[in-house]
Write a protein that holds these residues in place. Structure first.
Motif, PDB file in Angstrom:
ATOM      1  N   GLU A  17      -1.534 -22.617 -13.092  1.00  0.00           N
ATOM      2  CA  GLU A  17      -2.577 -22.126 -12.183  1.00  0.00           C
ATOM      3  C   GLU A  17      -2.493 -20.606 -12.047  1.00  0.00           C
ATOM      4  N   ASN A  18      -3.594 -20.045 -11.576  1.00  0.00           N
ATOM      5  CA  ASN A  18      -3.640 -18.611 -11.303  1.00  0.00           C
ATOM      6  C   ASN A  18      -3.504 -18.381  -9.799  1.00  0.00           C
ATOM      7  N   LEU A  19      -3.061 -17.200  -9.411  1.00  0.00           N
ATOM      8  CA  LEU A  19      -2.929 -16.903  -7.994  1.00  0.00           C
ATOM      9  C   LEU A  19      -3.082 -15.406  -7.758  1.00  0.00           C
ATOM     10  N   THR A  20      -3.439 -15.081  -6.521  1.00  0.00           N
ATOM     11  CA  THR A  20      -3.553 -13.679  -6.130  1.00  0.00           C
ATOM     12  C   THR A  20      -2.880 -13.475  -4.782  1.00  0.00           C
ATOM     13  N   VAL A  21      -2.100 -12.437  -4.682  1.00  0.00           N
ATOM     14  CA  VAL A  21      -1.454 -12.042  -3.437  1.00  0.00           C
ATOM     15  C   VAL A  21      -2.066 -10.723  -2.999  1.00  0.00           C
ATOM     16  N   TYR A  22      -2.330 -10.625  -1.698  1.00  0.00           N
ATOM     17  CA  TYR A  22      -3.000  -9.441  -1.173  1.00  0.00           C
ATOM     18  C   TYR A  22      -2.092  -8.664  -0.223  1.00  0.00           C
ATOM     19  N   CYS A  23      -2.310  -7.375  -0.231  1.00  0.00           N
ATOM     20  CA  CYS A  23      -1.541  -6.481   0.628  1.00  0.00           C
ATOM     21  C   CYS A  23      -2.541  -5.492   1.224  1.00  0.00           C
ATOM     22  N   ASN A  24      -2.697  -5.501   2.552  1.00  0.00           N
ATOM     23  CA  ASN A  24      -3.731  -4.683   3.188  1.00  0.00           C
ATOM     24  C   ASN A  24      -3.166  -3.840   4.325  1.00  0.00           C
ATOM     25  N   SER A  25      -3.770  -2.696   4.497  1.00  0.00           N
ATOM     26  CA  SER A  25      -3.349  -1.817   5.583  1.00  0.00           C
ATOM     27  C   SER A  25      -4.536  -0.987   6.056  1.00  0.00           C
ATOM     28  N   SER A  26      -4.438  -0.500   7.253  1.00  0.00           N
ATOM     29  CA  SER A  26      -5.451   0.426   7.764  1.00  0.00           C
ATOM     30  C   SER A  26      -5.050   1.866   7.460  1.00  0.00           C
ATOM     31  N   SER A  27      -3.860   2.025   6.919  1.00  0.00           N
ATOM     32  CA  SER A  27      -3.341   3.359   6.618  1.00  0.00           C
ATOM     33  C   SER A  27      -3.418   3.636   5.120  1.00  0.00           C
ATOM     34  N   VAL A  28      -3.417   4.890   4.782  1.00  0.00           N
ATOM     35  CA  VAL A  28      -3.430   5.314   3.378  1.00  0.00           C
ATOM     36  C   VAL A  28      -1.995   5.523   2.909  1.00  0.00           C
ATOM     37  N   PHE A  29      -1.698   5.034   1.740  1.00  0.00           N
ATOM     38  CA  PHE A  29      -0.371   5.222   1.167  1.00  0.00           C
ATOM     39  C   PHE A  29      -0.456   6.103  -0.078  1.00  0.00           C
ATOM     40  N   SER A  30       0.544   6.937  -0.265  1.00  0.00           N
ATOM     41  CA  SER A  30       0.572   7.769  -1.468  1.00  0.00           C
ATOM     42  C   SER A  30       0.973   6.939  -2.678  1.00  0.00           C
ATOM     43  N   SER A  31       1.710   5.874  -2.444  1.00  0.00           N
ATOM     44  CA  SER A  31       2.107   4.982  -3.524  1.00  0.00           C
ATOM     45  C   SER A  31       2.308   3.590  -2.961  1.00  0.00           C
ATOM     46  N   LEU A  32       2.178   2.617  -3.819  1.00  0.00           N
ATOM     47  CA  LEU A  32       2.431   1.252  -3.392  1.00  0.00           C
ATOM     48  C   LEU A  32       3.220   0.560  -4.493  1.00  0.00           C
ATOM     49  N   GLN A  33       4.219  -0.181  -4.073  1.00  0.00           N
ATOM     50  CA  GLN A  33       5.092  -0.816  -5.038  1.00  0.00           C
ATOM     51  C   GLN A  33       5.111  -2.313  -4.799  1.00  0.00           C
ATOM     52  N   TRP A  34       5.306  -3.047  -5.887  1.00  0.00           N
ATOM     53  CA  TRP A  34       5.471  -4.494  -5.809  1.00  0.00           C
ATOM     54  C   TRP A  34       6.864  -4.848  -6.316  1.00  0.00           C
ATOM     55  N   TYR A  35       7.524  -5.721  -5.554  1.00  0.00           N
ATOM     56  CA  TYR A  35       8.864  -6.168  -5.909  1.00  0.00           C
ATOM     57  C   TYR A  35       8.878  -7.694  -5.979  1.00  0.00           C
ATOM     58  N   ARG A  36       9.857  -8.192  -6.745  1.00  0.00           N
ATOM     59  CA  ARG A  36      10.136  -9.623  -6.757  1.00  0.00           C
ATOM     60  C   ARG A  36      11.607  -9.791  -6.393  1.00  0.00           C
ATOM     61  N   PRO A  43      15.723  -6.783  -4.109  1.00  0.00           N
ATOM     62  CA  PRO A  43      14.400  -6.744  -4.737  1.00  0.00           C
ATOM     63  C   PRO A  43      14.434  -5.982  -6.054  1.00  0.00           C
ATOM     64  N   VAL A  44      13.638  -6.450  -6.988  1.00  0.00           N
ATOM     65  CA  VAL A  44      13.529  -5.790  -8.291  1.00  0.00           C
ATOM     66  C   VAL A  44      12.111  -5.254  -8.432  1.00  0.00           C
ATOM     67  N   LEU A  45      12.009  -3.986  -8.744  1.00  0.00           N
ATOM     68  CA  LEU A  45      10.698  -3.347  -8.850  1.00  0.00           C
ATOM     69  C   LEU A  45       9.906  -3.908 -10.032  1.00  0.00           C
ATOM     70  N   LEU A  46       8.650  -4.280  -9.730  1.00  0.00           N
ATOM     71  CA  LEU A  46       7.745  -4.739 -10.785  1.00  0.00           C
ATOM     72  C   LEU A  46       6.849  -3.591 -11.242  1.00  0.00           C
ATOM     73  N   VAL A  47       6.266  -2.891 -10.271  1.00  0.00           N
ATOM     74  CA  VAL A  47       5.325  -1.832 -10.627  1.00  0.00           C
ATOM     75  C   VAL A  47       5.148  -0.869  -9.464  1.00  0.00           C
ATOM     76  N   THR A  48       4.765   0.351  -9.786  1.00  0.00           N
ATOM     77  CA  THR A  48       4.370   1.357  -8.799  1.00  0.00           C
ATOM     78  C   THR A  48       2.965   1.825  -9.142  1.00  0.00           C
ATOM     79  N   VAL A  49       2.088   1.814  -8.159  1.00  0.00           N
ATOM     80  CA  VAL A  49       0.734   2.352  -8.363  1.00  0.00           C
ATOM     81  C   VAL A  49       0.551   3.533  -7.421  1.00  0.00           C
ATOM     82  N   VAL A  50      -0.080   4.575  -7.933  1.00  0.00           N
ATOM     83  CA  VAL A  50      -0.207   5.799  -7.142  1.00  0.00           C
ATOM     84  C   VAL A  50      -1.633   6.332  -7.079  1.00  0.00           C
ATOM     85  N   THR A  51      -2.507   5.872  -7.959  1.00  0.00           N
ATOM     86  CA  THR A  51      -3.870   6.392  -8.024  1.00  0.00           C
ATOM     87  C   THR A  51      -4.857   5.361  -7.518  1.00  0.00           C
TER      88      THR A  51
END
Lengths: 111, 115
Positions: A17-36, A43-51
């Motif tokens: 199956e497919n799945l989606t996890v959401y992460c929401n905030s009212s604040s602006v972040f300079s970067s967001l990271q996902w860990y498993r 935690p082990v870093l999966l990815v960092t998004v900055v743009t």
């Protein structure tokens, strides 16, 4: 204080199956990271998004950072039992600042 | 890649005693280290931010006299849980920030059980 709302908190699905996890905030972040994280380990870093609007792919995992840099999503295609774990999003207000963590999503993929 | 070593991985201690947890960045210098606490099936809760050579910054509600943090070098930070009580039992995780701003590397965690 910046807050990150992560959903769903628990997810149990069948292999393939497919799945989606959401992460929401009212604040602006300079970067967001996902860990498993697996039980008893850090935690082990999966990815960092900055743009804003950025999309990154890591095999069957697709990560997206919202245009306004306030939200992000993690999509897993054809989930496998090995994907089971606690998924955490974390946002940084500025480069090198403390991370704000979401509540986490406990994913269980049943064979 | 960047590696953070956390030791011990688990420890059992008696109430009233103190326990020291070490966090080392093995192949990079970490001017900033973070200490987290995590309860079962919950997310990480930041306890304090540790900067080399200066006093740690504690989050609201975290007792600085109970959770002593020392960051004496660019590769080592320690967390000492003083006069431990059963309610201090938890999973403690450190994180080190490398150069470049975005490189947070986590240790493998320490499971503390106070009996």
């Amino acid at each position: 204080t910046q807050l990150l709302e992560q959903s769903p908190q628990f997810l149990s699905i069948q292999e393939g199956e497919n799945l989606t996890v959401y992460c929401n905030s009212s604040s602006v972040f300079s970067s967001l990271q996902w860990y498993r994280q697996e039980p008893g380990e850090g935690p082990v870093l999966l990815v960092t998004v900055v743009t804003g609007g950025e999309v990154k792919k890591l095999k069957r995992l697709t990560f997206q950072f919202g245009d306004a840099r306030k939200d992000s999503s993690l999509h897993i295609t054809a989930a496998q039992p090995g994907d089971t774990g606690l998924y955490l999003c974390a946002g940084g207000e500025t480069s090198g600042s403390r991370l704000t963590f979401g509540e986490g999503t406990q994913l269980t993929v049943n064979p | 890649g960047a590696v953070v070593s956390q030791h011990p991985s688990w420890v059992i201690c008696k109430s009233g005693t103190s326990v020291k947890i070490e966090c080392r960045s093995l192949d990079f210098q970490a001017t900033t280290m973070f200490w987290y606490r995590q309860f079962p099936k919950q997310s990480l809760m930041l306890m304090a931010t540790s900067n080399e050579g200066s006093k740690a910054t504690y989050e609201q509600g975290v007792e600085k006299d109970k959770f002593l943090i020392n960051h004496a070098s660019l590769t080592l930070s320690t967390l000492t849980v003083t006069s431990a009580h059963p309610e201090d039992s938890s999973f403690y995780i450190c994180s080190a920030l490398g150069q470049g701003g975005y490189g947070y590397t986590f240790g493998s965690g320490t499971r503390l059980t106070v009996v």
